[in-house]
Enzyme design. Structure first.
Site, PDB file in Angstrom:
ATOM      1  N   LYS A 177       3.788  10.356  -0.143  1.00  0.00           N
ATOM      2  CA  LYS A 177       2.457   9.906   0.280  1.00  0.00           C
ATOM      3  C   LYS A 177       2.543   9.304   1.672  1.00  0.00           C
ATOM      4  O   LYS A 177       3.610   8.856   2.098  1.00  0.00           O
ATOM      5  CB  LYS A 177       1.897   8.886  -0.713  1.00  0.00           C
ATOM      6  CG  LYS A 177       2.891   7.851  -1.165  1.00  0.00           C
ATOM      7  CD  LYS A 177       2.397   7.101  -2.372  1.00  0.00           C
ATOM      8  CE  LYS A 177       3.507   6.443  -3.152  1.00  0.00           C
ATOM      9  NZ  LYS A 177       4.153   7.332  -4.122  1.00  0.00           N
ATOM     10  N   SER A 216       0.192  -4.674  -2.404  1.00  0.00           N
ATOM     11  CA  SER A 216       1.191  -3.613  -2.300  1.00  0.00           C
ATOM     12  C   SER A 216       0.764  -2.427  -3.165  1.00  0.00           C
ATOM     13  O   SER A 216      -0.239  -2.492  -3.877  1.00  0.00           O
ATOM     14  CB  SER A 216       2.557  -4.141  -2.735  1.00  0.00           C
ATOM     15  OG  SER A 216       2.512  -4.517  -4.093  1.00  0.00           O
ATOM     16  N   TYR A 217       1.550  -1.367  -3.138  1.00  0.00           N
ATOM     17  CA  TYR A 217       1.213  -0.134  -3.843  1.00  0.00           C
ATOM     18  C   TYR A 217       0.917  -0.408  -5.324  1.00  0.00           C
ATOM     19  O   TYR A 217       1.740  -0.983  -6.032  1.00  0.00           O
ATOM     20  CB  TYR A 217       2.378   0.852  -3.708  1.00  0.00           C
ATOM     21  CG  TYR A 217       2.031   2.236  -4.168  1.00  0.00           C
ATOM     22  CD1 TYR A 217       1.113   2.994  -3.466  1.00  0.00           C
ATOM     23  CD2 TYR A 217       2.627   2.779  -5.290  1.00  0.00           C
ATOM     24  CE1 TYR A 217       0.791   4.260  -3.875  1.00  0.00           C
ATOM     25  CE2 TYR A 217       2.309   4.046  -5.710  1.00  0.00           C
ATOM     26  CZ  TYR A 217       1.387   4.782  -5.003  1.00  0.00           C
ATOM     27  OH  TYR A 217       1.056   6.037  -5.416  1.00  0.00           O
ATOM     28  N   PRO A 218      -0.260   0.003  -5.798  1.00  0.00           N
ATOM     29  CA  PRO A 218      -0.676  -0.436  -7.129  1.00  0.00           C
ATOM     30  C   PRO A 218      -0.207   0.431  -8.296  1.00  0.00           C
ATOM     31  O   PRO A 218      -0.547   0.132  -9.421  1.00  0.00           O
ATOM     32  CB  PRO A 218      -2.202  -0.408  -7.032  1.00  0.00           C
ATOM     33  CG  PRO A 218      -2.485   0.668  -6.054  1.00  0.00           C
ATOM     34  CD  PRO A 218      -1.327   0.722  -5.092  1.00  0.00           C
ATOM     35  N   ARG A 219       0.534   1.502  -8.024  1.00  0.00           N
ATOM     36  CA  ARG A 219       1.013   2.316  -9.146  1.00  0.00           C
ATOM     37  C   ARG A 219       2.512   2.149  -9.288  1.00  0.00           C
ATOM     38  O   ARG A 219       3.292   2.751  -8.558  1.00  0.00           O
ATOM     39  CB  ARG A 219       0.664   3.786  -8.915  1.00  0.00           C
ATOM     40  CG  ARG A 219      -0.710   4.153  -9.412  1.00  0.00           C
ATOM     41  CD  ARG A 219      -0.918   5.642  -9.353  1.00  0.00           C
ATOM     42  NE  ARG A 219      -1.036   6.065  -7.977  1.00  0.00           N
ATOM     43  CZ  ARG A 219      -2.186   6.206  -7.338  1.00  0.00           C
ATOM     44  NH1 ARG A 219      -3.306   5.970  -7.962  1.00  0.00           N
ATOM     45  NH2 ARG A 219      -2.209   6.591  -6.090  1.00  0.00           N
TER      46      ARG A 219
END
Length: 861
Positions: A10, A335-338
């Site tokens: 990504k 921060s990245y939520p996944r």
DNA sequence: GCAAGGTC
């Protein structure tokens, strides 16, 4: 100089990794799709100076689907989907143009380093990237290795640099296991979905779902909700009895004691215990205890925990919570939520994000104290090797974020602060009493230090009245002993948070897809979300699950996913052949499918109880052209007309209302016309139920009305009522709405454009003549005598709605103001003309038809 | 029109 192409999963990761590897000295630009960026810098690679190009994809590049002709539901037997129907890989998101983008950037590169996420899906994307890029890369010389895989477990400097120093190769077996999963999910899901949908939709009129889907994740998810429903339904309340004692403390307060037997289910026995205690005047203290206990600070936050709390405490559904979190992430707040990880990487900077919060109006005090006194080491959590736990990245206020986003951000931040706070310490004291032969206990908690509950107040230990100070051997006066009659109560419907826990436990879906599956079963009308975000299955949901139980319970059991996953893991580990596993599993499900089809009557019996047969539903609306009997209009989604005599069903356009259209008939098939309308202010058009399902002309699409029909002489057709090209869309034609008077409208037959033309006209006709300026058909209008906008006493006028100076004044375009060539400067339509030769050639005044539609219309004369 | 998995 040679070039090394590097690809992450990504855009955000490409940037982070490039930053680390280039030590911040990179130049960045946007790629051709506007979404992915390319970060370039110089460095060395296998001992030579090179140019690095770091970029990314956006998740999967490709998606699996059947060949186009196998997507025609009425032409393909779902059973064919198990083996005969060939599949193909299509670009997952054509708008992103990912293959082209990769090829543009990869052209002439000498090496490729794959930085995709280190899980099976990532491994699969590696090969999607290679398929796109290898053909355009420079040819390797003398068998030199050109393809490399970077393996990393976190996005930290050390991890990324280590990965770069120890490059490996992509793992083909892991990628193949994903290929197998994709093919299984596609074939099994679509076969069952199509069969169920077609079977039940053709039979019942009030099924409140236009799609009766099946899938190895969504169906077990529904199963959990129905299982709870069944437990509630089959629950039989039981009466039980409890002794409750009150003692009087030294301070004259009364204290409630709990019975050590908790409860008994026999009234006479409870009565016996009551008799043995109720005459006692004193309660003897048998023992006292005081224990210091701790309530643990939370583990670092991962996705499913965030979704659970969002649902249970913030009242936000998982899908919505995820969308909100994504926005917070792309705006740089979190921060990245996944992520599945609940463990901070060893070198994770905990103090940095904490310092950012040191001046926040809501928690500055707590944060400052933590920074001054030293933070607590976070608990050891689970490291899934994907992304660090969810943490705040910068401070934000309620005013800045607003509403839902703020509430989620506030929770994430408070949770983060809690993970570096101390445990909550409290004292648990208890006193055991004896009253006659029976024992009773009283317990209480008092807080020693609140620890993390200061920042998560909803977790704090409730204030209680403190217990009396007493010792073994003391005795207190008994206030009363009484017997209470109570009933066991049924469990409540499953909460979303409980469902998420169950899905996680059984491996149904992933952190990213759990919200999607829950959303699916809501959208398909299998469950509804009730207050407290509890999921109550609908009749349809219940019937489906009970039907599976009856026919083949494995179709709904959570093991349906894990059993297949076990097989897939064998592929990933290289212990089983991809073709063999795929073939075997497909064969198993193909047999299940055939058995299901053969046994569908079992599910149908359950359907019959809850739903009405098509023939018994709906109200008579219009006449069938074949048998001339009335057909019934079924309003429930998907709305349709059903002829009981011919046993035929005709679908109708959705999201509007249907009326009979003056008992007018279609000249082609004798069906009575219906009038579809999107509401009083929207557009409406006549439609023939038969033509709409079996278009008579090649250029008329399925599901359209007379406003797209090219019949050359029918008074309702596009050919007769069409005026000219739409002012907004490419392919549409503005058509006079013959029912719109006295406020006459023309509407585009493709898009939403509606033009209000004339008020107070009692007749409007589309003339045979066309405008000499723009080729649009002229309108022939009769205004009311009293309210005519025409000069003098005249009531009749013929002209072009676009060019005629009188009409121009009256026309108001909705959604399309000043789009007409008359009103805008040089544009793409300049000079193309508006007319579309509505009428066949040969009629007076008609020009030669120019476009395909009118060419066809001419042909049919 | 369908699955589930990535991500925007």
């Amino acid at each position: 100089m040679k070039t090394v192409l590097m690809v992450a999963e990504k855009p955000s990761l490409a940037q982070s990794i490039a930053k680390i590897l280039s030590r911040g000295s990179m130049s960045s630009r946007k790629g051709l799709n506007g979404t992915c960026s390319v970060h370039e810098y110089s460095g060395t690679f296998s001992g030579q100076p090179v140019r690095f190009k770091m970029t990314s994809v956006c998740g999967h590049v490709m998606t699996l689907d059947f060949l186009g002709r196998y997507n025609k539901w009425d032409k393909v037997d779902p059973a064919e989907l198990f083996s005969q129907a060939p599949t193909e890989k299509k670009e997952a998101n054509p708008k992103l143009n990912m293959v082209k983008f990769l090829q543009v950037e990869g052209k002439g590169c000498d090496y490729i380093v794959l930085w995709l996420d280190c899980d099976k899906e990532g491994e699969n994307i590696c090969f999607e990237v290679l398929d796109a890029v290898l053909p355009v890369m420079s040819q390797a010389h003398g068998g030199e290795k050109t393809v490399f895989r970077a393996r990393f477990s976190s996005i930290t400097d050390t991890d990324i640099c280590n990965a770069m120093a120890r490059l490996g190769e992509p793992d083909h077996n892991e990628a193949l296991s994903v290929d197998a999963r994709q093919e299984l999910d596609l074939r099994i899901g679509c076969a069952f979905t199509r069969f169920q949908t077609k079977y039940f939709q053709g039979k019942y009129g009030n099924l409140d779902s236009s799609l009766i889907s099946f899938g190895p994740c969504q169906t077990p998810t529904l199963g959990f909700c129905v299982e709870r429903h069944d437990r509630i339904q089959s629950f039989k309340p039981e009466t039980y009895w409890v002794l409750q004692a009150k003692v009087i403390t030294d301070k004259d307060r009364s204290l409630l004691l709990d019975w050590d037997r908790v409860r008994v289910f026999d009234r006479e026995i409870a009565q016996m215990f009551l008799n043995m205690t109720k005459l006692e005047k004193e309660a003897q203290v048998e023992a006292t205890s005081r224990k210091e206990k701790a309530k643990q600070r939370p583990l670092a936050l991962n996705t499913v925990e965030m979704l659970r709390v969002a649902s249970s405490s913030l009242g936000m559904g998982p899908q919505h919570a995820m969308q909100t979190a994504e926005r917070l992430y792309t705006q740089g707040y979190i921060s990245y939520p996944r992520t599945e990880t609940t463990h901070y990487p060893e070198n994770f900077d905990l103090k940095g994000p904490l310092r950012q919060q040191a001046n926040h109006p809501y928690w500055a005090d707590t944060v400052k104290r933590l920074l001054a006194e030293g933070i607590n080491r976070p608990r050891k959590g689970h490291d899934a090797g994907d992304h660090p736990p969810i943490t705040p990245m910068r401070s934000a206020t309620e005013a800045e974020l607003g509403g839902e986003a703020w509430r989620l951000y506030e929770y994430i931040t408070r949770h983060f602060i809690a993970t570096v706070s101390h445990d909550c310490r409290y004292l648990q004291s208890s006193v055991s009493f004896r009253i006659g032969p029976e024992r009773f206990t009283c317990t209480g908690k008092t807080v020693i230090s609140p620890g993390f509950t200061e920042i998560m107040p909803w977790q704090s230990i409730p204030l209680e009245e403190s217990l009396p100070t007493c010792q073994r051997g003391d005795s207190l006066a008994v206030g009363e002993v009484k017997m209470l009659e109570k009933q066991t109560s049924p469990p409540d419907y499953l909460t979303e948070a409980e469902l998420i826990t169950l899905m996680e436990k059984h491996g149904i879906g992933t952190d990213a897809s759990i919200p999607v599956h829950i959303n699916n079963i809501c959208q398909r009308n299998y469950v509804v979300v009730e207050s407290g975000r509890r999921l109550r299955p609908t009749n349809l949901g219940i019937v489906l699950v009970h039907g599976y139980y009856k026919i083949d319970a494995e179709l709904v059991l959570p093991t349906i996913r894990s059993a297949v996953e076990k097989q897939l893991n064998l592929i990933a580990q290289g212990r089983a052949d991809y073709r063999q596993v795929l073939g075997h599993t497909l064969d198993v499900f193909k047999r299940k499918f055939h058995y299901f089809v053969d046994s569908i009557a079992g599910m149908d019996e359950l359907m019959e109880v809850s739903f009405s047969p098509l023939a018994a539903t709906g109200k008579p609306l219009s006449r069938c052209g074949k048998c001339h009997r009335f057909m019934k209009y079924i309003q429930a989604k998907p709305s349709r007309l059903h002829c009981a005599h011919c046993d035929e069903t005709y679908s109708l356009p959705q999201n509007g209302t249907i009326k009979l259209y003056k008992e007018l008939r279609c000249p082609l098939d004798d069906f009575e016309l219906a009038l579809w309308s999107s509401g009083s202010r929207g557009k409406s058009y006549p439609l023939c139920p038969y033509c709409s399902n079996h278009p008579p002309f090649r250029d008329m699409k399925k599901g359209t009305g007379c406003n797209e029909c090219t019949h050359p002489t029918c008074q309702h057709s596009l050919s007769m009522l069409g005026i000219g090209q739409c002012v907004e869309c490419e392919s549409g034609v503005l058509v006079l709405d013959p029912t719109s008077g006295p406020k006459w409208r023309v509407a585009c037959n493709r898009c939403n454009v509606v033009a209000h033309c004339f008020e107070n006209a009692h007749r409007v006709r589309v003339s045979a003549d066309t405008c000499s300026a723009c080729e649009a058909a002229l309108l022939d209008v009769d205004f009311n005598k009293a309210k005519s906008p025409l000069p003098g006493d005249s009531t009749q006028h013929t002209g072009c709605v676009f060019c005629d100076p009188i009409f121009q004044e009256l026309v108001e375009l909705k959604h399309a103001a000043s789009c007409h060539p008359m009103h805008r400067g040089p544009g793409r339509r300049q000079g193309r003309g508006r007319g579309r030769g509505r009428r066949p050639a040969g009629k007076p005044g008609a020009r030669r038809p120019k476009d395909k539609m009118s060419a066809l219309a001419a042909y049919f004369v």
